[in-house]
Design an enzyme around this catalytic site. Structure first.
Site: not given
Length: 666
Positions: A417, A467
């Site tokens: 990430d 997200d």
């Protein structure tokens, strides 16, 4: 006496209340403002969305709400407010090229429209009356197209409320209707039809089967080196020789037996179908620990999700401790005191285990990452305390160290990430392939589309956007805009719109039931399956209610996601508030989603839920999406044949809902 009567008559004549209700001015930044946000980027009280002082055209503000990009704030007032006021404008540290428009919308009426505003414009005053208003929406609309630092502010924002009333979240009380019939008691094998592994790497595959227990399992035609536990259906071992092997799986209980063919492809490609499992971030965020992970794995078995093919238990950010061990790799922190034993236990349940890392010095949650500016790879307390300043790839990198440690632990999945760039993605890709274990490689977040061919080449899944949040806007942006990515997803490399937002989630606020309506949840699971995306449950599994469990255990929907052909659905119709997504399947049939998206995004009012939305009648003309002739239609959610239709099919589609079909040519 006469004076009192006369006063009452006067008050009634001019409609002045004899005893006026008290009011209170309420700063928006004193509310838990994140809970009212239905946009995607950050929303912060008293600062910009970046955490800086609010500044509009050189004027500082200490009160207000800072937002980023298109922002949606929705409030349920229930007639208990009288007024809203603010000063609005683009923050001086925002994007200078993009025009912003501010709207105040109440009960479907636009009460304020700022017109286009840009950086450097003076703040505009807002003052609107809200007497009797039930639902209020504050919208900032901007075509950011993924650009960053798109900051604007609702400065000095206040609601005037009656008495001591407070605004609430928009009600989500629609009936949570269950469509999928109960699972049959006789055996049915639900595993994916194809599985890929690398020669000489550890092999783990569990036969997923529903039906009464006890149940026994067997298999014919397994390649040399594999063995099956007949009580659990877990297949393990190693296969040395490349090739495609066809095995016949069998599940048997007291009521009968079921068989299914499995193609085992031993070669260079893993993840031949999208990963399906659970991820801990939207459940527990930084509060994840070993006990919660084990509880999730046990709940996946107890709830029967594993019988429908759910496999992965993925630990997100916040498991990392310091570097050490024989590889000088990231070690678990004290929340995971028996990491190896935990992994072994989960494998013993027939499930797989994933972890999180990043090539940055610190992770987004502030834990140690895969690089450092120190040769030994350590980070100091001062670095952790200033984690935002160290979200970059350091001078010394430790991909090989960490990949070897992951493999030794038995890790099956890596979520990697950061703000994605090709060199870091490639280094970890190489390290994982040289680790001696098949580790599914998932990169996150917001992979640049310009490099999609690199993500296909290097990874097993790649996050296509930011997200996700539990709102229709976030779902729409994350999934309903994926058509341009569709040609690139396929076996071994999947388009990933992020975790699923059903059940109880914590996407920026405390754990709460998803804000998606039941109709929106059916659309969510349907579209993710049509798009052949990873299916990663984002809620605590042990907290699943009957509706959400039913939503996640429809084998015909999951089968569409796991179809061996691996084709993503394409958007073939987008008109009058209806979208049609069409997906070809391996057996020659088609999966189709008819979605009522309304006019979402086209008007200020469309960004909010008003509680009076209705279904829409739609005639599905097969020829208009390239299908000709007669088709047998099956309602996938209800698992019910609808009959043979020649050329068209008429149906009602609920607002933000879906009709999901499988079509067989006749």
């Amino acid at each position: 006496m006469y004076r009192v009567v006369w006063l009452i008559l006067i008050c009634c004549a001019v409609q002045v209340p004899l005893f006026a209700q008290k009011t209170q001015a309420l700063w928006l930044d004193d509310l838990p403002i994140k809970s009212f946000s239905e946009g995607i980027p950050a929303v912060l009280p008293k600062t910009t969305a970046a955490g800086d002082s609010m500044l509009i055209n050189g004027r500082y503000f200490n009160r207000g709400v800072g937002v980023n990009a298109t922002s949606i704030l929705a409030f349920y007032l229930n007639g208990k407010a009288t007024e809203f006021s603010a000063l609005v404008g683009v923050d001086d540290k925002g994007n200078k090229d993009l025009p912003h428009t501010f709207y105040v919308v109440a009960d479907r009426k636009v009460l304020f429209d700022s017109g286009e505003m840009r950086l450097g414009d003076a703040p505009k005053p807002v003052n609107v009356k809200l007497d009797g208003v039930q639902r209020l929406g504050l919208l900032v609309k901007v075509n950011d197209e993924g650009r960053t630092k798109v900051y604007s502010n609702w400065a000095d924002a206040q609601l005037v409320m009656l008495d001591k009333h407070l605004p609430k979240n928009i009600p989500n009380t629609d009936e949570r209707y269950i469509l999928t019939p109960p699972t049959a008691k006789y055996p049915k094998i639900n595993s994916a039809k194809v599985f890929g592994a690398t020669p000489n790497n550890p092999f783990l595959y569990t036969i997923a089967a529903t039906g009464d227990r006890p149940m026994s399992f067997s298999a014919k035609g397994l390649p040399k080196g594999l063995s099956l536990d007949e009580k659990t259906g877990i297949i393990t071992g190693k296969v040395l020789k490349k090739g495609t092997y066809t095995a016949t799986l069998k599940a048997k209980n007291a009521l009968g037996e079921a068989t299914k063919e499995l193609k085992i492809k031993i070669g260079d490609t893993i993840a031949l179908t999208p990963p399906i499992g659970w991820n801990g971030w939207n459940s527990w965020a930084r509060n994840i620990d070993q006990q919660k992970v084990i509880a999730s794995a046990e709940a996946m078995v107890k709830m029967g999700l594993n019988q429908h093919g759910w496999t992965y238990i993925n630990i997100d950010d916040a498991w990392q401790g310091k570097r050490g061990g024989k590889f000088n790799a990231i070690q678990p922190n004290d929340k995971f005191p028996k990491f190896t034993e935990m992994v072994d236990y989960i494998h013993g349940l027939g499930l797989k285990v994933g972890v999180y890392s990043t090539p940055m010095i610190t992770s987004y949650a502030g834990y140690i990452g895969g690089s450092s500016d120190f040769e030994n790879g350590q980070i100091t307390d001062s670095i952790v305390a200033n984690k935002r300043a160290f979200r970059y790839v350091g001078k010394y990198r430790f991909e090989a160290n960490d990949a070897k440690q992951f493999a030794e632990w038995g890790i099956d999945y890596l979520k990697y990430d950061w703000r994605i760039e090709v060199p870091s993605a490639e280094r970890m890709s190489v390290a994982l392939k040289q680790s001696g274990r098949d580790i599914l490689y998932s990169i996150s977040n917001s992979a640049p589309f310009a490099h999609v061919k690199d993500w296909v080449r290097l990874t097993n899944s790649y996050r296509t956007g930011p997200d996700i949040r539990d709102s229709w806007n976030s779902l729409f942006v994350s999934a309903f805009t994926l058509d341009k990515w569709a040609p690139y997803g396929g076996p071994g490399h999947w388009n990933d719109p992020d975790m699923m937002i059903v059940g109880n989630v914590t996407t920026g606020t405390q754990l709460h039931p998803t804000r998606l309506t039941p109709d929106e949840q059916y659309s969510h699971v349907s579209l993710f399956s049509l798009l052949a995306t990873p299916l990663l449950i984002g809620c605590p599994i042990e907290q699943l209610d009957a509706f959400t469990l039913n939503l996640l255990t429809n084998d015909e929907v999951i089968e569409i996601d796991q179809d061996p052909l691996g084709k993503s659905a394409r958007l073939v119709w987008n008109k009058d508030g209806i979208q049609i997504w069409l997906k070809p399947l391996e057996d020659g049939s088609y999966a189709v989603g008819l979605f009522n998206v309304g006019d979402f995004g086209k008007t200020p009012e469309s960004y909010f839920r008003w509680g009076d939305e209705t279904s829409k009648s739609f005639t599905f003309d097969f020829a208009k999406v390239g299908l000709k002739g007669k088709f047998m239609l099956r309602d996938v959610w209800r698992q019910k044949d609808l009959g043979i239709f020649n050329g068209s099919f008429i149906t009602d589609i609920r607002h933000h809902g879906v009709v999901m079909l499988r079509m067989y040519s006749k």
